[in-house]
Scaffold this motif. Structure first.
Motif, PDB file in Angstrom:
ATOM      1  N   LEU A 114       0.864  -1.178   0.000  1.00 22.86           N
ATOM      2  CA  LEU A 114       0.000   0.000   0.000  1.00 22.86           C
ATOM      3  C   LEU A 114       0.898   1.225   0.000  1.00 22.86           C
ATOM      4  O   LEU A 114       1.936   1.225   0.672  1.00 22.86           O
ATOM      5  N   TYR A 115       0.505   2.233  -0.749  1.00 24.75           N
ATOM      6  CA  TYR A 115       1.300   3.449  -0.859  1.00 24.75           C
ATOM      7  C   TYR A 115       0.439   4.680  -0.613  1.00 24.75           C
ATOM      8  O   TYR A 115      -0.734   4.717  -0.978  1.00 24.75           O
ATOM      9  N   ALA A 116       1.060   5.690  -0.049  1.00 25.80           N
ATOM     10  CA  ALA A 116       0.418   6.996   0.030  1.00 25.80           C
ATOM     11  C   ALA A 116       0.334   7.582  -1.373  1.00 25.80           C
ATOM     12  O   ALA A 116       1.214   7.346  -2.213  1.00 25.80           O
ATOM     13  N   ASP A 117      -0.703   8.355  -1.611  1.00 23.35           N
ATOM     14  CA  ASP A 117      -0.867   8.960  -2.936  1.00 23.35           C
ATOM     15  C   ASP A 117       0.337   9.832  -3.315  1.00 23.35           C
ATOM     16  O   ASP A 117       0.706   9.923  -4.480  1.00 23.35           O
ATOM     17  N   SER A 118       0.955  10.429  -2.309  1.00 22.76           N
ATOM     18  CA  SER A 118       2.059  11.353  -2.574  1.00 22.76           C
ATOM     19  C   SER A 118       3.306  10.662  -3.118  1.00 22.76           C
ATOM     20  O   SER A 118       4.169  11.322  -3.710  1.00 22.76           O
ATOM     21  N   VAL A 119       3.425   9.348  -2.923  1.00 20.02           N
ATOM     22  CA  VAL A 119       4.614   8.632  -3.388  1.00 20.02           C
ATOM     23  C   VAL A 119       4.285   7.543  -4.402  1.00 20.02           C
ATOM     24  O   VAL A 119       5.200   6.922  -4.962  1.00 20.02           O
ATOM     25  N   LYS A 120       3.014   7.315  -4.641  1.00 21.93           N
ATOM     26  CA  LYS A 120       2.608   6.242  -5.549  1.00 21.93           C
ATOM     27  C   LYS A 120       3.213   6.465  -6.930  1.00 21.93           C
ATOM     28  O   LYS A 120       3.156   7.571  -7.482  1.00 21.93           O
ATOM     29  N   GLY A 121       3.804   5.418  -7.477  1.00 16.55           N
ATOM     30  CA  GLY A 121       4.451   5.512  -8.774  1.00 16.55           C
ATOM     31  C   GLY A 121       5.904   5.927  -8.701  1.00 16.55           C
ATOM     32  O   GLY A 121       6.634   5.809  -9.691  1.00 16.55           O
ATOM     33  N   ARG A 122       6.334   6.425  -7.548  1.00 17.99           N
ATOM     34  CA  ARG A 122       7.726   6.848  -7.380  1.00 17.99           C
ATOM     35  C   ARG A 122       8.472   5.985  -6.380  1.00 17.99           C
ATOM     36  O   ARG A 122       9.713   5.978  -6.384  1.00 17.99           O
ATOM     37  N   CYS A 123       7.741   5.268  -5.525  1.00 17.28           N
ATOM     38  CA  CYS A 123       8.359   4.456  -4.478  1.00 17.28           C
ATOM     39  C   CYS A 123       7.918   3.003  -4.599  1.00 17.28           C
ATOM     40  O   CYS A 123       6.794   2.725  -5.027  1.00 17.28           O
ATOM     41  N   THR A 124       8.811   2.125  -4.182  1.00 18.10           N
ATOM     42  CA  THR A 124       8.503   0.705  -4.149  1.00 18.10           C
ATOM     43  C   THR A 124       8.973   0.134  -2.825  1.00 18.10           C
ATOM     44  O   THR A 124      10.148   0.284  -2.466  1.00 18.10           O
ATOM     45  N   ILE A 125       8.048  -0.511  -2.112  1.00 14.14           N
ATOM     46  CA  ILE A 125       8.408  -1.183  -0.875  1.00 14.14           C
ATOM     47  C   ILE A 125       8.557  -2.671  -1.161  1.00 14.14           C
ATOM     48  O   ILE A 125       7.776  -3.257  -1.924  1.00 14.14           O
ATOM     49  N   SER A 126       9.566  -3.274  -0.584  1.00 10.40           N
ATOM     50  CA  SER A 126       9.796  -4.704  -0.776  1.00 10.40           C
ATOM     51  C   SER A 126      10.440  -5.255   0.494  1.00 10.40           C
ATOM     52  O   SER A 126      10.830  -4.492   1.383  1.00 10.40           O
ATOM     53  N   ARG A 127      10.545  -6.582   0.558  1.00  3.31           N
ATOM     54  CA  ARG A 127      11.161  -7.175   1.728  1.00  3.31           C
ATOM     55  C   ARG A 127      11.877  -8.454   1.352  1.00  3.31           C
ATOM     56  O   ARG A 127      11.514  -9.139   0.391  1.00  3.31           O
ATOM     57  N   ASP A 128      12.886  -8.773   2.142  1.00  2.00           N
ATOM     58  CA  ASP A 128      13.641 -10.017   2.020  1.00  2.00           C
ATOM     59  C   ASP A 128      13.613 -10.661   3.398  1.00  2.00           C
ATOM     60  O   ASP A 128      14.412 -10.280   4.270  1.00  2.00           O
ATOM     61  N   ASN A 129      12.711 -11.584   3.597  1.00  5.81           N
ATOM     62  CA  ASN A 129      12.552 -12.176   4.929  1.00  5.81           C
ATOM     63  C   ASN A 129      13.752 -13.021   5.340  1.00  5.81           C
ATOM     64  O   ASN A 129      13.994 -13.211   6.533  1.00  5.81           O
ATOM     65  N   ALA A 130      14.493 -13.512   4.375  1.00  5.30           N
ATOM     66  CA  ALA A 130      15.699 -14.262   4.715  1.00  5.30           C
ATOM     67  C   ALA A 130      16.737 -13.357   5.384  1.00  5.30           C
ATOM     68  O   ALA A 130      17.564 -13.815   6.168  1.00  5.30           O
ATOM     69  N   ARG A 131      16.673 -12.087   5.051  1.00  2.41           N
ATOM     70  CA  ARG A 131      17.593 -11.088   5.636  1.00  2.41           C
ATOM     71  C   ARG A 131      16.902 -10.220   6.683  1.00  2.41           C
ATOM     72  O   ARG A 131      17.517  -9.290   7.200  1.00  2.41           O
ATOM     73  N   ASN A 132      15.603 -10.506   6.955  1.00  3.54           N
ATOM     74  CA  ASN A 132      14.830  -9.691   7.905  1.00  3.54           C
ATOM     75  C   ASN A 132      14.917  -8.208   7.568  1.00  3.54           C
ATOM     76  O   ASN A 132      15.061  -7.355   8.451  1.00  3.54           O
ATOM     77  N   THR A 133      14.819  -7.903   6.296  1.00  2.00           N
ATOM     78  CA  THR A 133      15.019  -6.531   5.831  1.00  2.00           C
ATOM     79  C   THR A 133      13.864  -6.085   4.942  1.00  2.00           C
ATOM     80  O   THR A 133      13.402  -6.845   4.092  1.00  2.00           O
ATOM     81  N   VAL A 134      13.439  -4.849   5.178  1.00  2.00           N
ATOM     82  CA  VAL A 134      12.441  -4.202   4.333  1.00  2.00           C
ATOM     83  C   VAL A 134      13.113  -3.016   3.654  1.00  2.00           C
ATOM     84  O   VAL A 134      13.903  -2.301   4.270  1.00  2.00           O
ATOM     85  N   TYR A 135      12.775  -2.814   2.390  1.00  6.69           N
ATOM     86  CA  TYR A 135      13.396  -1.749   1.599  1.00  6.69           C
ATOM     87  C   TYR A 135      12.333  -0.753   1.145  1.00  6.69           C
ATOM     88  O   TYR A 135      11.172  -1.097   0.953  1.00  6.69           O
ATOM     89  N   LEU A 136      12.774   0.481   0.962  1.00  2.00           N
ATOM     90  CA  LEU A 136      11.940   1.490   0.316  1.00  2.00           C
ATOM     91  C   LEU A 136      12.782   2.137  -0.766  1.00  2.00           C
ATOM     92  O   LEU A 136      13.715   2.892  -0.478  1.00  2.00           O
ATOM     93  N   GLU A 137      12.473   1.797  -2.002  1.00  2.00           N
ATOM     94  CA  GLU A 137      13.156   2.379  -3.152  1.00  2.00           C
ATOM     95  C   GLU A 137      12.414   3.649  -3.542  1.00  2.00           C
ATOM     96  O   GLU A 137      11.195   3.619  -3.798  1.00  2.00           O
ATOM     97  N   MET A 138      13.121   4.756  -3.570  1.00  2.00           N
ATOM     98  CA  MET A 138      12.489   6.043  -3.875  1.00  2.00           C
ATOM     99  C   MET A 138      13.137   6.649  -5.119  1.00  2.00           C
ATOM    100  O   MET A 138      14.372   6.797  -5.158  1.00  2.00           O
ATOM    101  N   ASN A 139      12.334   6.988  -6.090  1.00  2.00           N
ATOM    102  CA  ASN A 139      12.810   7.575  -7.343  1.00  2.00           C
ATOM    103  C   ASN A 139      12.140   8.929  -7.578  1.00  2.00           C
ATOM    104  O   ASN A 139      11.143   9.252  -6.937  1.00  2.00           O
ATOM    105  N   SER A 140      12.691   9.668  -8.512  1.00  2.00           N
ATOM    106  CA  SER A 140      12.129  10.984  -8.879  1.00  2.00           C
ATOM    107  C   SER A 140      11.872  11.820  -7.632  1.00  2.00           C
ATOM    108  O   SER A 140      10.797  12.404  -7.475  1.00  2.00           O
ATOM    109  N   LEU A 141      12.855  11.860  -6.768  1.00  2.00           N
ATOM    110  CA  LEU A 141      12.673  12.540  -5.483  1.00  2.00           C
ATOM    111  C   LEU A 141      12.473  14.031  -5.669  1.00  2.00           C
ATOM    112  O   LEU A 141      13.053  14.657  -6.571  1.00  2.00           O
TER     113      LEU A 141
END
Length: 122
Positions: free
Chosen positions: A58-85
């Motif tokens: 789920l994304y806020a409207d303000s970042v939709k299309g510019r951000c991607t959230i993902s996770r790697d449970n093997a590494r217990n890590t969540v990422y937020l990729e932000m573009n067109s900042l």
């Protein structure tokens, strides 16, 4: 659960950053997780959230299309990729875990990281 956010920094408008949030604890990979941000003088606001298995996002409207959230449970890590900042993306970004009842309400999350500063400026 302890959360450690990193990856913030100074970036020019139009640039990109990837934030990371490492979760410690045996059950960390079983939690839904979210990213929030707080700009100076403003309330903390929802940015993005992801299901524990990565199946829903789920994304806020303000970042939709510019951000991607993902996770790697093997590494217990969540990422937020932000573009067109944009300059208005400047804020301290926080990761949070284990929301109860709502992904978009900060008070619903039981665990918080310390925040990482993102500054978008030329």
């Amino acid at each position: 659960v302890q959360l450690q956010a990193s990856g913030g920094g100074l970036v020019q408008p139009g640039g990109s950053l990837r934030l990371s949030c490492v979760a410690s604890g045996r059950t960390a990979s079983s939690y839904d997780m979210g990213w929030f941000r707080q700009a100076p003088g403003k309330e903390r606001e929802f940015v993005a959230a992801i299901r524990w298995n990565g199946g829903n996002t789920l994304y806020a409207d303000s970042v939709k299309g510019r951000c991607t959230i993902s996770r790697d449970n093997a590494r217990n890590t969540v990422y937020l990729e932000m573009n067109s900042l944009k300059p208005e993306d400047t804020a301290v970004y926080y990761c949070a875990a284990d929301p109860r009842g709502s992904w978009v309400v900060a008070l619903r999350y039981n665990y918080w990281g310390q925040g990482t500063l993102v500054t978008v400026s030329s």
